[in-house]
Design a protein around this motif. Structure first.
Motif, PDB file in Angstrom:
ATOM      1  N   SER A 122     -19.674 -10.141  10.708  1.00 20.50           N
ATOM      2  CA  SER A 122     -20.917  -9.974   9.952  1.00 20.50           C
ATOM      3  C   SER A 122     -21.045 -11.042   8.872  1.00 20.50           C
ATOM      4  CB  SER A 122     -20.943  -8.579   9.319  1.00 20.50           C
ATOM      5  OG  SER A 122     -22.103  -8.417   8.519  1.00 20.50           O
ATOM      6  N   ASP A 123     -19.941 -11.340   8.196  1.00 17.56           N
ATOM      7  CA  ASP A 123     -19.977 -12.380   7.168  1.00 17.56           C
ATOM      8  C   ASP A 123     -20.262 -13.751   7.770  1.00 17.56           C
ATOM      9  OD1 ASP A 123     -19.524 -10.550   5.232  1.00 17.56           O
ATOM     10  OD2 ASP A 123     -17.576 -11.317   4.583  1.00 17.56           O
ATOM     11  N   TRP A 125     -21.940 -14.470  10.504  1.00 21.20           N
ATOM     12  CA  TRP A 125     -23.349 -14.567  10.882  1.00 21.20           C
ATOM     13  C   TRP A 125     -24.251 -14.643   9.648  1.00 21.20           C
ATOM     14  CZ3 TRP A 125     -26.327 -16.073  14.523  1.00 21.20           C
ATOM     15  CH2 TRP A 125     -27.671 -15.701  14.549  1.00 21.20           C
ATOM     16  N   PHE A 126     -23.956 -13.842   8.624  1.00 22.96           N
ATOM     17  CA  PHE A 126     -24.769 -13.858   7.413  1.00 22.96           C
ATOM     18  C   PHE A 126     -24.683 -15.219   6.724  1.00 22.96           C
ATOM     19  CE2 PHE A 126     -25.429 -13.301   2.873  1.00 22.96           C
ATOM     20  CZ  PHE A 126     -26.618 -12.594   2.835  1.00 22.96           C
ATOM     21  N   ASN A 127     -23.471 -15.793   6.668  1.00 18.32           N
ATOM     22  CA  ASN A 127     -23.318 -17.094   6.014  1.00 18.32           C
ATOM     23  C   ASN A 127     -24.030 -18.192   6.802  1.00 18.32           C
ATOM     24  OD1 ASN A 127     -21.767 -15.811   4.131  1.00 18.32           O
ATOM     25  ND2 ASN A 127     -19.807 -16.555   4.907  1.00 18.32           N
ATOM     26  N   THR A 129     -26.828 -17.720   8.664  1.00 21.17           N
ATOM     27  CA  THR A 129     -28.268 -17.568   8.424  1.00 21.17           C
ATOM     28  C   THR A 129     -28.647 -17.903   6.982  1.00 21.17           C
ATOM     29  OG1 THR A 129     -27.929 -15.202   7.971  1.00 21.17           O
ATOM     30  CG2 THR A 129     -28.506 -15.835  10.227  1.00 21.17           C
ATOM     31  N   SER A 130     -27.694 -17.753   6.054  1.00 13.04           N
ATOM     32  CA  SER A 130     -28.007 -18.050   4.651  1.00 13.04           C
ATOM     33  C   SER A 130     -28.237 -19.544   4.426  1.00 13.04           C
ATOM     34  CB  SER A 130     -26.874 -17.569   3.749  1.00 13.04           C
ATOM     35  OG  SER A 130     -25.682 -18.312   3.976  1.00 13.04           O
ATOM     36  N   GLU A 135     -30.536 -16.601   0.552  1.00 13.43           N
ATOM     37  CA  GLU A 135     -29.364 -15.772   0.301  1.00 13.43           C
ATOM     38  C   GLU A 135     -28.131 -16.629   0.050  1.00 13.43           C
ATOM     39  OE1 GLU A 135     -31.146 -15.638   3.006  1.00 13.43           O
ATOM     40  OE2 GLU A 135     -32.137 -13.679   3.148  1.00 13.43           O
ATOM     41  N   ALA A 137     -23.994 -17.083   0.337  1.00 13.80           N
ATOM     42  CA  ALA A 137     -22.945 -16.714   1.287  1.00 13.80           C
ATOM     43  C   ALA A 137     -22.057 -15.627   0.698  1.00 13.80           C
ATOM     44  CB  ALA A 137     -22.110 -17.940   1.646  1.00 13.80           C
ATOM     45  N   ARG A 138     -21.546 -14.761   1.562  1.00 11.83           N
ATOM     46  CA  ARG A 138     -20.627 -13.709   1.125  1.00 11.83           C
ATOM     47  C   ARG A 138     -19.330 -13.841   1.915  1.00 11.83           C
ATOM     48  NH1 ARG A 138     -24.216  -8.779   3.747  1.00 11.83           N
ATOM     49  NH2 ARG A 138     -23.494  -9.021   5.935  1.00 11.83           N
ATOM     50  N   TRP A 139     -18.245 -13.487   1.248  1.00 12.73           N
ATOM     51  CA  TRP A 139     -16.929 -13.750   1.822  1.00 12.73           C
ATOM     52  C   TRP A 139     -16.009 -12.537   1.813  1.00 12.73           C
ATOM     53  CZ3 TRP A 139     -16.835 -18.435   4.010  1.00 12.73           C
ATOM     54  CH2 TRP A 139     -17.737 -19.384   3.543  1.00 12.73           C
TER      55      TRP A 139
END
Length: 227
Positions: A122-123, A125-127, A129-130, A135, A137-139
């Motif tokens: 999930s991280d 993919w989120f990073n 798209t960010s 948004e 990035a989250r780690w």
């Protein structure tokens, strides 16, 4: 072979794992190289195969074989020591040992491991798209995965991987030596049979040639009507 067929072969070979294993062993024995170089390649590839290097095992095995001055093809073949059948068992062993070495207390069950993989995915993919949005990035999931799954797996796989690969090294040398000697003896026997066959053919050809020779006029025989 298309991508879908290739992925299917990686999960379950068309001829079964027994045939795939026999093929790898057969190719390993027939490698045209010195037994010690083949064994060094087996050690390097086997050790890399035990480490969690998804998508990089062939490249890492090639580099390790070059550093160890071993046979590169033997190293690539040896990475197949881990496959969809053996990997889950070794992964649990390696992570358990790694958690014990690092002093990490975590429940190594399917829910825990699946949650860690899901969080890391999930991280990722989120990073990704960010990059195209506002948004940040989250780690958190990736850090948890690194500390509780990947690092313990890597540390825990080193010890058993080295031991098993060392055993494979010492087993490979006499096997390759015996196979190469037997193959050389068989080749020598075939060469002797071919040499004898050529000699017999040459003798037969010479006999036919002598039989077909005409004596000529030196015998003084001009036929039954001669005066």
């Amino acid at each position: 072979m298309g991508w879908s067929a290739w992925l299917r072969e990686q999960v379950y070979p068309r001829g079964g794992f027994k045939r795939a294993t026999r093929y790898v062993v057969h190719r390993m024995r027939r490698l045209p190289d010195q037994p010690h170089r083949v064994a060094r390649g087996v050690f390097a590839g086997s050790l890399i195969g035990f480490l969690p290097l998804p998508g990089l095992q062939f490249l890492a095995a090639w580099g390790a074989a070059r550093l160890a001055r071993g046979n590169v093809l033997a190293a690539l073949l040896a990475t197949f020591n881990t496959n969809p059948v053996t990997t889950p068992f070794f992964a649990v062993l390696a992570m358990t040992l790694g958690h014990w070495i690092l002093g990490i207390e975590a429940p190594l069950n399917a829910d825990y491991i699946g949650h860690a993989f899901a969080g890391a995915g999930s991280d990722l993919w989120f990073n990704f798209t960010s990059i195209f949005g506002p948004e940040k990035a989250r780690w958190d999931g990736l850090i948890q995965f690194w500390h509780e799954i990947y690092l313990p797996y890597f540390i825990g796989a080193l010890g058993p991987g080295i031991v098993i690969s060392a055993i494979a090294y010492y087993v490979t040398i006499p096997l390759v030596e015996a196979y190469q000697k037997a193959r050389a003896a068989t080749a020598h026997e075939r060469g002797e049979r071919r040499r004898k066959m050529r000699a017999k053919l040459a003798e037969a050809a010479a006999a036919i040639s002598r039989r077909d020779e005409v004596p000529g006029d030196e015998a003084g025989d001009d036929g039954p009507g001669a005066p």
